[in-house]
Write a protein that holds these residues in place. Structure first.
Motif, PDB file in Angstrom:
ATOM      1  N   THR B 241       0.708  -1.164   0.081  1.00 49.39           N
ATOM      2  CA  THR B 241      -0.023  -0.041   0.009  1.00 49.39           C
ATOM      3  C   THR B 241       0.981   1.236  -0.174  1.00 49.39           C
ATOM      4  OG1 THR B 241      -1.805  -1.265   1.128  1.00 49.39           O
ATOM      5  CG2 THR B 241      -1.996   1.122   1.315  1.00 49.39           C
ATOM      6  N   VAL B 242       1.915   1.225   0.822  1.00 52.01           N
ATOM      7  CA  VAL B 242       2.924   2.387   0.885  1.00 52.01           C
ATOM      8  C   VAL B 242       3.189   2.831  -0.518  1.00 52.01           C
ATOM      9  CG1 VAL B 242       4.946   3.361   1.739  1.00 52.01           C
ATOM     10  CG2 VAL B 242       3.202   1.938   3.329  1.00 52.01           C
ATOM     11  N   ARG B 243       3.820   1.813  -1.156  1.00 48.68           N
ATOM     12  CA  ARG B 243       4.385   1.874  -2.525  1.00 48.68           C
ATOM     13  C   ARG B 243       3.288   2.407  -3.539  1.00 48.68           C
ATOM     14  NH1 ARG B 243       8.358   0.263  -6.176  1.00 48.68           N
ATOM     15  NH2 ARG B 243       8.174   1.854  -7.706  1.00 48.68           N
ATOM     16  N   LEU B 244       2.239   2.085  -3.515  1.00 47.74           N
ATOM     17  CA  LEU B 244       1.025   2.443  -4.238  1.00 47.74           C
ATOM     18  C   LEU B 244       0.716   4.035  -3.828  1.00 47.74           C
ATOM     19  CD1 LEU B 244      -0.462   0.708  -6.321  1.00 47.74           C
ATOM     20  CD2 LEU B 244      -2.184   0.551  -4.522  1.00 47.74           C
ATOM     21  N   ALA B 284      -4.871  -1.886  -6.215  1.00 49.89           N
ATOM     22  CA  ALA B 284      -5.211  -2.200  -4.979  1.00 49.89           C
ATOM     23  C   ALA B 284      -5.961  -3.049  -4.697  1.00 49.89           C
ATOM     24  CB  ALA B 284      -5.834  -0.780  -4.455  1.00 49.89           C
ATOM     25  N   ARG B 285      -7.021  -3.335  -5.615  1.00 46.97           N
ATOM     26  CA  ARG B 285      -8.252  -4.369  -5.564  1.00 46.97           C
ATOM     27  C   ARG B 285      -7.500  -5.804  -5.531  1.00 46.97           C
ATOM     28  NH1 ARG B 285     -13.552  -4.885  -9.206  1.00 46.97           N
ATOM     29  NH2 ARG B 285     -13.679  -6.995  -8.964  1.00 46.97           N
ATOM     30  N   ARG B 286      -6.588  -5.684  -6.779  1.00 45.49           N
ATOM     31  CA  ARG B 286      -5.636  -7.130  -6.744  1.00 45.49           C
ATOM     32  C   ARG B 286      -5.024  -7.404  -5.562  1.00 45.49           C
ATOM     33  NH1 ARG B 286      -3.757  -4.375 -11.329  1.00 45.49           N
ATOM     34  NH2 ARG B 286      -5.197  -4.782 -13.267  1.00 45.49           N
ATOM     35  N   SER B 287      -4.636  -6.329  -4.665  1.00 44.89           N
ATOM     36  CA  SER B 287      -3.881  -6.714  -3.425  1.00 44.89           C
ATOM     37  C   SER B 287      -4.725  -6.932  -2.404  1.00 44.89           C
ATOM     38  CB  SER B 287      -2.920  -5.544  -3.179  1.00 44.89           C
ATOM     39  OG  SER B 287      -2.150  -5.168  -4.408  1.00 44.89           O
ATOM     40  N   ASN B 288      -6.263  -7.004  -2.510  1.00 47.40           N
ATOM     41  CA  ASN B 288      -7.207  -7.236  -1.483  1.00 47.40           C
ATOM     42  C   ASN B 288      -7.234  -6.020  -0.689  1.00 47.40           C
ATOM     43  OD1 ASN B 288      -8.170  -9.588  -2.397  1.00 47.40           O
ATOM     44  ND2 ASN B 288      -6.535 -10.383  -1.624  1.00 47.40           N
ATOM     45  N   ASP B 289      -6.769  -4.827  -1.061  1.00 47.62           N
ATOM     46  CA  ASP B 289      -7.021  -3.724  -0.020  1.00 47.62           C
ATOM     47  C   ASP B 289      -8.024  -2.918  -0.663  1.00 47.62           C
ATOM     48  OD1 ASP B 289      -6.940  -1.480   1.291  1.00 47.62           O
ATOM     49  OD2 ASP B 289      -4.632  -1.074   1.138  1.00 47.62           O
ATOM     50  N   LEU B 290      -9.232  -3.339  -0.313  1.00 45.25           N
ATOM     51  CA  LEU B 290     -10.655  -2.775  -0.828  1.00 45.25           C
ATOM     52  C   LEU B 290     -10.794  -1.352  -0.326  1.00 45.25           C
ATOM     53  CD1 LEU B 290     -13.084  -5.837  -0.729  1.00 45.25           C
ATOM     54  CD2 LEU B 290     -11.692  -5.122  -2.670  1.00 45.25           C
ATOM     55  N   HIS B 311     -18.099   4.914 -12.706  1.00 46.98           N
ATOM     56  CA  HIS B 311     -19.230   4.433 -11.645  1.00 46.98           C
ATOM     57  C   HIS B 311     -19.161   2.944 -11.608  1.00 46.98           C
ATOM     58  CE1 HIS B 311     -20.821   8.336 -12.749  1.00 46.98           C
ATOM     59  NE2 HIS B 311     -21.829   8.252 -11.830  1.00 46.98           N
ATOM     60  N   TRP B 312     -19.014   2.335 -12.306  1.00 46.54           N
ATOM     61  CA  TRP B 312     -19.201   0.604 -12.078  1.00 46.54           C
ATOM     62  C   TRP B 312     -18.014   0.186 -11.559  1.00 46.54           C
ATOM     63  CZ3 TRP B 312     -16.004  -2.432 -14.739  1.00 46.54           C
ATOM     64  CH2 TRP B 312     -15.847  -2.088 -16.293  1.00 46.54           C
ATOM     65  N   LEU B 313     -16.997   0.748 -11.781  1.00 48.00           N
ATOM     66  CA  LEU B 313     -15.664   0.284 -11.091  1.00 48.00           C
ATOM     67  C   LEU B 313     -15.871   0.586  -9.519  1.00 48.00           C
ATOM     68  CD1 LEU B 313     -12.619   1.528 -13.193  1.00 48.00           C
ATOM     69  CD2 LEU B 313     -13.146  -0.759 -12.742  1.00 48.00           C
ATOM     70  N   LEU B 314     -16.443   1.664  -8.944  1.00 49.53           N
ATOM     71  CA  LEU B 314     -16.505   1.895  -7.664  1.00 49.53           C
ATOM     72  C   LEU B 314     -17.898   0.921  -7.165  1.00 49.53           C
ATOM     73  CD1 LEU B 314     -16.250   3.479  -5.107  1.00 49.53           C
ATOM     74  CD2 LEU B 314     -17.416   5.309  -6.018  1.00 49.53           C
ATOM     75  N   ALA B 315     -18.849   0.749  -8.000  1.00 52.16           N
ATOM     76  CA  ALA B 315     -19.958   0.109  -7.474  1.00 52.16           C
ATOM     77  C   ALA B 315     -19.464  -1.482  -7.334  1.00 52.16           C
ATOM     78  CB  ALA B 315     -20.982  -0.071  -8.660  1.00 52.16           C
ATOM     79  N   ASP B 316     -18.540  -1.871  -8.251  1.00 48.71           N
ATOM     80  CA  ASP B 316     -18.155  -3.215  -8.094  1.00 48.71           C
ATOM     81  C   ASP B 316     -17.608  -3.398  -6.696  1.00 48.71           C
ATOM     82  OD1 ASP B 316     -18.760  -4.024 -10.454  1.00 48.71           O
ATOM     83  OD2 ASP B 316     -16.670  -4.092 -11.258  1.00 48.71           O
ATOM     84  N   LEU B 317     -16.861  -2.272  -6.193  1.00 49.92           N
ATOM     85  CA  LEU B 317     -16.133  -2.270  -4.689  1.00 49.92           C
ATOM     86  C   LEU B 317     -16.955  -2.227  -3.779  1.00 49.92           C
ATOM     87  CD1 LEU B 317     -13.192   0.032  -5.805  1.00 49.92           C
ATOM     88  CD2 LEU B 317     -12.936  -2.431  -5.231  1.00 49.92           C
ATOM     89  N   TYR B 318     -18.002  -1.469  -3.926  1.00 45.96           N
ATOM     90  CA  TYR B 318     -19.033  -1.412  -2.845  1.00 45.96           C
ATOM     91  C   TYR B 318     -19.641  -2.957  -2.858  1.00 45.96           C
ATOM     92  CZ  TYR B 318     -18.987   3.603  -2.368  1.00 45.96           C
ATOM     93  OH  TYR B 318     -18.522   4.963  -1.962  1.00 45.96           O
TER      94      TYR B 318
END
Lengths: 437, 412
Positions: B241-244, B284-290, B311-318
């Motif tokens: 996460t820090v690197r990202l 971040a999602r690949r790294s499971n940091d939702l 919109h749908w990228l964020l919706a997927d996360l929700y």
């Protein structure tokens, strides 16, 4: 978008309302009034002539064809339908329509009745001559005149243009007191006098004419038909006490209408459909009767019963939604409206609009926006849906939607659907009351 | 009559008219290329050629504006063309007489408007592969041609050899050489999924960017650097996460250092930021940091509030986090904003409403999904399930019979 599959069996409205497309039977469950055209078709070969009560207007047919996306069926005459799309029944209808003028008068009347049930009102006006109502010499010619007059009545009512029911008056003039056509014409004139011209004396006179027929029904008149005639008479007749404010008599006459419909002896599937359809229609009237006296609980029970008898009629569902809303059950009302919208016309756009309105009241702005967008999809000229959408888009800060709805509203002003003053006042009224505009 | 919202928002795809004030940023790709073509500015770097070949077709179909259906730009009826579309068509019709630079300027518009099939066909008439090493525009035309063919065929088992050839032999300091290297990097990461193969190509980029300094404006080179940082972030295999966040800060610093003189500078900067945020969110999602993925996606949506994908990228996360109410709202908004994910967004909105026990609303979503994708078995199944649950027998029967007939025709 034309339906991408372009395969009629994959279009819900085709399988649901198939009789209107090609006189085929619905693939599964359907509203009772979908069977109207099939009953009218079956009566081409019998002397029995009872039909359904709820005959849709021309707009229903047009909306059904447009919403299905099956543009190949969008024709003004049966014979314009491509031969590859015709069922044997439709083919026969085409032949009967083409040979109309050489048919016996009795058969002409039956063909006109079938065309009316299918929504081909304009064709009825073309086939039956304008002078039909002045050429009445017997019951067959009277029936033809009545069908033409009815087609003209429905088309005029739909357009909301100036109309006088002269042709029905002619039917009264040229038919004897025991004529069913005379009775039918008197009922239409009674309804017109009560609802449109608001002429109480005319309404009373026409009720008496219609009643004369009911009173003089011969003793050997078949019991099933008698029940239908009497039920329908009382339902029309109740307009008179309604206009007089005599709700007790309204209640009494409507109760009779319901009782006669309920007690009609049913021994065939055709009769079962006809009675169910009549009962639904009667319960719809009884719902309005209860609403007129402010008894929403009773109104709810009546329309709920109608919805149980015919769960696939969108119009009944819209009425049920209205009662639910009035009784404060906003979310349930929205769900019922949506269910109605899913079943297609009549009223798809209206059902979506009302669902949107309920969702807005329930604070579900996004659901409301989508409902209004769908309402506009099925009726692009809906001013109300546009104005609600504009407000909701503003409230939720969706600028592209705001701009788009504004453009639509500006267009409505340009074409005269909306005056600038109405636009402003509608928007401000809606803002103040939160009610529909 | 007023045309649908998707037409207003994405008008440029229909006829090359100037974009709507609220247009999503991806619409500016064809807009800028058309402007630059008319101004003769061929060395500018626009946005990515991101829209797939079906995009314009879907847009026209979903808008129900069939008069804009035009298999080639020349097929658009004259009365529907903007002045820019007309000028573009005139260039296409005089293709043989255009020099490689003019051809390149117009080929970019062709791809931006998602005419990939045409771009994969006749772009190269009269050109020779031998000139790739000497003529930057010939190299660019071969690159575009290959790119269009690759995207159209979607043969992901191997990266076309021509990309490697242009990346190695294309003139140093040419856009084609840089673009080929970026494309190769993406293909190794996304299709071959071997980041070690992508790494040398990614690490070569800064030097290649340097070589562009004589021809390409500084702002454009800085945006290339942003792409470099989003690519290097992909090289992190483990959760970091820090690197990202460091990479993101670098991107922000680069974009902040850009000079904004024209409205197009602002648009290009915002677009680069949005794309970087998309990539960081996915990483971040690949790294499971939702949580971090959501932060990036929320910011992307703020940058490009009318972009369906944001919109749908964020919706997927929700959705993944069980926040079905918010997810449904965003899926609905995504569906309204038009292709590419209209059907998917409606379907996912339906899934959310089912989770929320709102079957009527879910049913409505599934019906809407079928309008744009009538052949999706998942949608039919969901529709059937909902209709059955609600007791709408007529609709359930119909969905079941359609499912049965689709299954039997699939068996046949």
């Amino acid at each position: 978008m034309s339906h991408p599959l372009a395969h009629r069996d994959s279009v819900f409205l085709y399988s649901f309302r198939r009789p209107y497309f090609d006189l085929g039977a619905p693939a599964g469950a359907s509203s009772y009034n979908s069977y109207g055209p099939l009953l009218a078709y079956s009566m081409l070969d019998t002397d029995w002539s009872n039909g359904i009560e709820r005959i849709p207007g021309e707009g229903f047919r047009l909306n059904l064809l447009a919403e299905s996306g099956l543009t190949g069926y969008a024709k003004w005459k049966p014979q314009e339908l491509d031969e590859s799309l015709r069922t044997p029944s439709w083919q026969r209808l085409c032949e009967l329509t083409e040979q109309y003028h050489s048919l016996a008068l009795k058969q002409q009347a039956k063909v006109l009745r079938l065309l009316i049930c299918l929504g081909f009102y304009r064709l009825v006006l073309q086939l039956a001559p304008p002078e039909s109502s002045r050429q009445i010499v017997d019951e067959e010619t009277a029936q033809i005149a009545c069908h033409r007059a009815f087609a003209r009545y429905v088309l005029h009512m739909q357009k909301n243009v100036s109309y006088t029911p002269d042709d029905f008056q002619d039917v009264l003039k040229y038919t004897p007191s025991d004529s069913f056509s005379r009775h039918f014409a008197a009922k239409i004139l009674l309804i017109f006098a009560a609802k449109v011209s608001r002429n109480m004396q005319h309404a009373i006179n026409f009720r008496d004419v219609a009643h004369q027929y009911v009173e003089s029904l011969p003793s050997d008149f078949d019991t099933f038909s008698r029940h239908l005639v009497v039920s329908r008479f009382y339902r029309s007749a109740s307009f008179v006490p309604f206009l007089q404010g005599d709700m007790r008599t309204v209640e009494k006459e409507m109760a009779l209408a319901e009782e006669y419909a309920r007690n009609a002896p049913v021994d065939t599937e055709e009769k079962r459909i006809i009675v169910a359809d009549l009962l639904v229609s009667t319960l719809e009237s009884r719902m309005r009767e209860a609403m007129a006296v402010g008894d929403f609980e009773l109104a709810h029970a009546r329309i709920q019963k109608a919805a149980e008898i015919d769960p696939w009629d969108p119009k009944v569902l819209i009425e049920l939604g209205e009662i639910l809303y009035k009784r404060g059950n906003v979310i349930e009302a929205a769900r019922v409206y949506l269910k109605g919208a899913h079943l297609g016309p009549p009223g798809t756009s209206l059902a979506y609009f009302l669902a949107g309105f309920c969702y807005e009241r329930a604070g579900e702005m996004e659901l409301a926006i989508d409902c209004h967008l769908k309402a506009l999809r099925f009726d692009p000229s809906s001013v109300s849906a546009t104005l609600r959408l504009l407000q909701l888009a503003q409230k939720t800060g969706q600028l592209p939607l705001v701009r788009w709805a504004e453009q639509k509203a500006e267009f409505f002003v340009r074409v005269g659907y909306l005056t600038p003053g109405e636009w402003i006042s509608n928007v401000s009224i809606a803002t103040a009351s939160g009610g529909p505009v | 009559m007023i045309k649908p919202l998707s037409f207003e928002l994405c008008r440029t795809f229909f006829d090359l008219a100037k974009p709507h004030p609220n247009a999503p940023l991806h619409v500016y790709e064809s807009d800028l290329y058309a402007d630059w073509m008319l101004r003769g500015e061929t060395d500018r770097i626009g946005t990515n050629m991101s829209m797939p070949p079906v995009y314009r077709k879907l847009l026209v179909a979903e808008s129900r504006l069939h008069m804009y259906e035009a298999p080639t730009p020349q097929d658009l009826p004259a009365h529907l063309r903007s002045e820019r579309w007309q000028a573009f068509v005139e260039h296409l019709e005089a293709w043989e007489t255009l020099d490689s630079k003019q051809r390149f300027a117009n080929a970019r518009i062709l791809l931006a408007l998602t005419y990939h099939k045409q771009a994969s066909g006749s772009l190269l008439a009269g050109l020779s592969e031998r000139d790739i090493a000497s003529d930057p525009y010939v190299a660019a035309l071969f690159y575009l041609n290959q790119f269009a063919a690759f995207i159209t065929c979607r043969r992901i088992d191997q990266i076309p050899e021509l990309f490697f050839r242009i990346a190695k032999d294309g003139p140093v300091g040419s856009l084609a050489r840089v673009q080929s290297r970026i494309t190769i990097s993406h293909l190794f990461l996304d299709y071959v999924r071997q980041s070690e193969l992508a790494e040398p190509w990614i690490l070569s980029l800064p030097e290649e960017f340097e070589a562009l300094s004589g021809t390409v404006p500084a702002n454009d080179r800085k945006r290339l650097l942003v792409r470099y940082h989003t690519l290097t972030a992909r090289l992190q295999e483990e959760q970091n996460t820090v690197r990202l966040l460091e990479s993101y800060q670098q991107v922000l610093d680069i974009l902040q250092s850009q000079t904004v003189q024209q409205p197009e500078d602002q648009i290009l900067r915002e677009e680069a930021k949005r794309r970087a945020l998309d990539q960081f969110s996915l990483q971040a999602r690949r790294s499971n940091d939702l949580e971090l993925a959501t932060r990036f996606a929320q910011e992307a949506l703020q940058v490009d509030p009318n972009e369906g994908k944001a919109h749908w990228l964020l919706a997927d996360l929700y959705y993944l986090q069980g926040n079905f109410r918010e997810a449904a709202m965003l899926y609905r908004r995504a569906a309204r904003l038009g292709p590419l994910a209209t059907s998917r967004s409606w379907f996912m909105a339906g899934q959310c409403h089912e989770q929320l026990r709102e079957a009527e609303v879910a049913l409505d979503c599934y019906q809407a999904a079928l309008e744009t994708d009538p052949e999706s078995p998942s949608v039919w199944e969901a529709l059937h399930r909902c209709a059955q649950h609600l007791g709408i027998v007529a609709l359930a029967d119909w969905a079941q019979s359609t499912l049965n007939s689709n299954t039997s025709s699939a068996k046949i």
